[in-house]
Design an enzyme around this catalytic site. Structure first.
Site, PDB file in Angstrom:
ATOM      1  N   ASP A   1       0.827  -1.216   0.000  1.00 13.16           N
ATOM      2  CA  ASP A   1       0.000   0.000   0.000  1.00 13.16           C
ATOM      3  C   ASP A   1       0.855   1.256   0.000  1.00 13.16           C
ATOM      4  O   ASP A   1       2.027   1.221   0.372  1.00 13.16           O
ATOM      5  CB  ASP A   1      -0.828   0.069   1.297  1.00 13.16           C
ATOM      6  CG  ASP A   1      -1.882  -1.006   1.370  1.00 13.16           C
ATOM      7  OD1 ASP A   1      -2.252  -1.565   0.332  1.00 13.16           O
ATOM      8  OD2 ASP A   1      -2.346  -1.268   2.505  1.00 13.16           O
TER       9      ASP A   1
ATOM     10  N   TYR B   1       6.011  -9.980   7.510  1.00 16.51           N
ATOM     11  CA  TYR B   1       5.766  -8.550   7.707  1.00 16.51           C
ATOM     12  C   TYR B   1       6.073  -8.176   9.151  1.00 16.51           C
ATOM     13  O   TYR B   1       6.014  -9.018  10.058  1.00 16.51           O
ATOM     14  CB  TYR B   1       4.291  -8.209   7.441  1.00 16.51           C
ATOM     15  CG  TYR B   1       3.900  -8.139   5.996  1.00 16.51           C
ATOM     16  CD1 TYR B   1       4.053  -6.955   5.278  1.00 16.51           C
ATOM     17  CD2 TYR B   1       3.349  -9.245   5.353  1.00 16.51           C
ATOM     18  CE1 TYR B   1       3.672  -6.883   3.947  1.00 16.51           C
ATOM     19  CE2 TYR B   1       2.968  -9.181   4.020  1.00 16.51           C
ATOM     20  CZ  TYR B   1       3.129  -7.991   3.319  1.00 16.51           C
ATOM     21  OH  TYR B   1       2.763  -7.920   2.011  1.00 16.51           O
TER      22      TYR B   1
END
Lengths: 265, 265
Positions: free
Chosen positions: A52, A110
């Site tokens: 994103d 992540y």
């Protein structure tokens, strides 16, 4: 035609995410422009997944097909000369002709970073979510592992998540752990794949638990297929890092062990 | 009237240095604007010393006189709300009415950071001088301590250095050491005071030695009063950090020990 595998790091602050968009600075658009310069024509660059706007990467993996016979060390040097300092090519390697960084990814790691103390250093504010307010971190630490295993993550998907994989929102999380490290709260998650906004929605949900708005029962309810509720809200993008992508590992058993050690991230 | 001592950190990348200049973003100008908001009138903020455009600070010390009786924790919070994230007020304390951060400074600590490997991470490029080319680091490590002691630093002063302290360019360096730390070469220097551009000129001179352009004899010659030559060139500003400023310490003996341990930087 050579297939090249690229490992790259980027500071997502000034980019509108990975995916190329006309008229906007994106990581993909910027990397494709550098390759176009080297190859003399437009070449598509595919990544292990989109990040994103504002999300960072320590070791994103991408691939490109080139005619240019340029040796690998020269290719890396040329790319880094063409790219802004906020995107760095860490490695370039020859890959199998059919290598695809997304379809062949076995696991992705992540990290979500929350800065806890009142003052966030001027060198860190781009790379953390600053939340100096009270949190029940004990509860957050206890809830994080509940996300491990194979679950329906519909509640954790972006509302506009496209129905890939035949519409299934079932994903497997191998490891989901939170740690308090000095002034940072660090959430580390490793899974087979993630839905759009999924990690930020998990981080946001853990923050809600820390604020006392959710307990273990509430979290289990969000993971129940067809629960109809939405998790989150999504934690801000700037605290999220794609740490590394694993390839070629065999099948894993969820929740039985930490994710395997891979190359340095 | 209260005298307030401030400890602040800043990312110098987007500032034209400490000193206020009309029409340009400076650290002093930005901090003075925040204090003016709190005090309701313009108030001068004095620092331990000016930092050049692009130079960073982990713990610069400054002082201001205020009428506003705002409690210290609220003052820090208000300042950090008014300031951009690239400047953070770490501490505010009541000080003696005559406290002056420059005239009363006993020692200042600087660090100069050189990134050695070919690829500089996207999260570090603002805070290091990237020099991936060959260097004789052994020679640099050996030369750094030769700068310790009381010496005439005329050769290391900026050409436009104003003649403070009756024109003397004699300064005392308590500690001058270089260390190779993973992919970084870190030069740490602590002294009673520094001339304009002095640390950057020292770092640039050590880099010249690393390139084979200077040896111990050449460095000693630069320190000889009246040598007439210029050291440097100055290493780029972005690798330089003001680490901390010490106050109230007794006199020191140059070269006999490392600088004393102070508060966390």
């Amino acid at each position: 035609m050579r297939r090249i595998r690229i490992t790259l790091a980027y500071d997502g602050t000034d980019f509108h995410g990975w995916q190329a968009q006309p008229g906007l600075p994106t990581v993909q658009g910027t990397v494709e422009a550098a390759f176009a310069e080297i190859e003399g024509r437009a070449v598509p660059v595919a990544a292990s997944g989109r990040t994103d706007a504002g999300v960072h990467a320590l070791a994103q993996v991408a691939a490109v097909s080139l005619e240019n016979p340029i040796p690998l060390p020269n290719l890396r040097r040329a790319l880094n000369r063409l790219l802004p300092p906020s995107i760095r090519i860490l490695e370039v390697e020859e890959a199998e002709p059919d290598f695809h960084p997304r379809y062949q990814a076995a696991a992705k790691h992540y990290e979500y970073r929350v800065w806890r103390s009142e003052v966030c250093p001027p060198f860190d504010w781009r790379y953390v979510h600053h939340h100096p307010y009270p949190l029940d971190t004990e509860r957050m630490l206890a809830l994080a592992p509940l996300l491990e295993g194979e679950n329906d993550f519909t509640a954790f998907a972006a509302s506009d998540e496209s129905d890939r994989l035949g519409g299934s929102k079932v994903r497997t999380i191998f490891s989901s752990r939170l740690a308090l490290e000095a002034e940072k709260l660090v959430y580390r998650v490793c899974g087979s794949g993630f839905l759009k906004h999924m990690v930020r929605n998990i981080a946001g949900t853990l923050l809600e638990a820390g604020k006392g708005n959710l307990d273990a029962g509430g979290l289990r309810e969000l993971l129940r297929p067809g629960c109809g509720r939405k998790a989150g809200p999504a934690a801000p993008a700037k605290g999220l890092f794609l740490i590394r992508v694993e390839y070629g590992a065999g099948p894993r058993v969820a929740g039985t062990s930490e994710c395997s050690e891979g190359p340095e991230s």
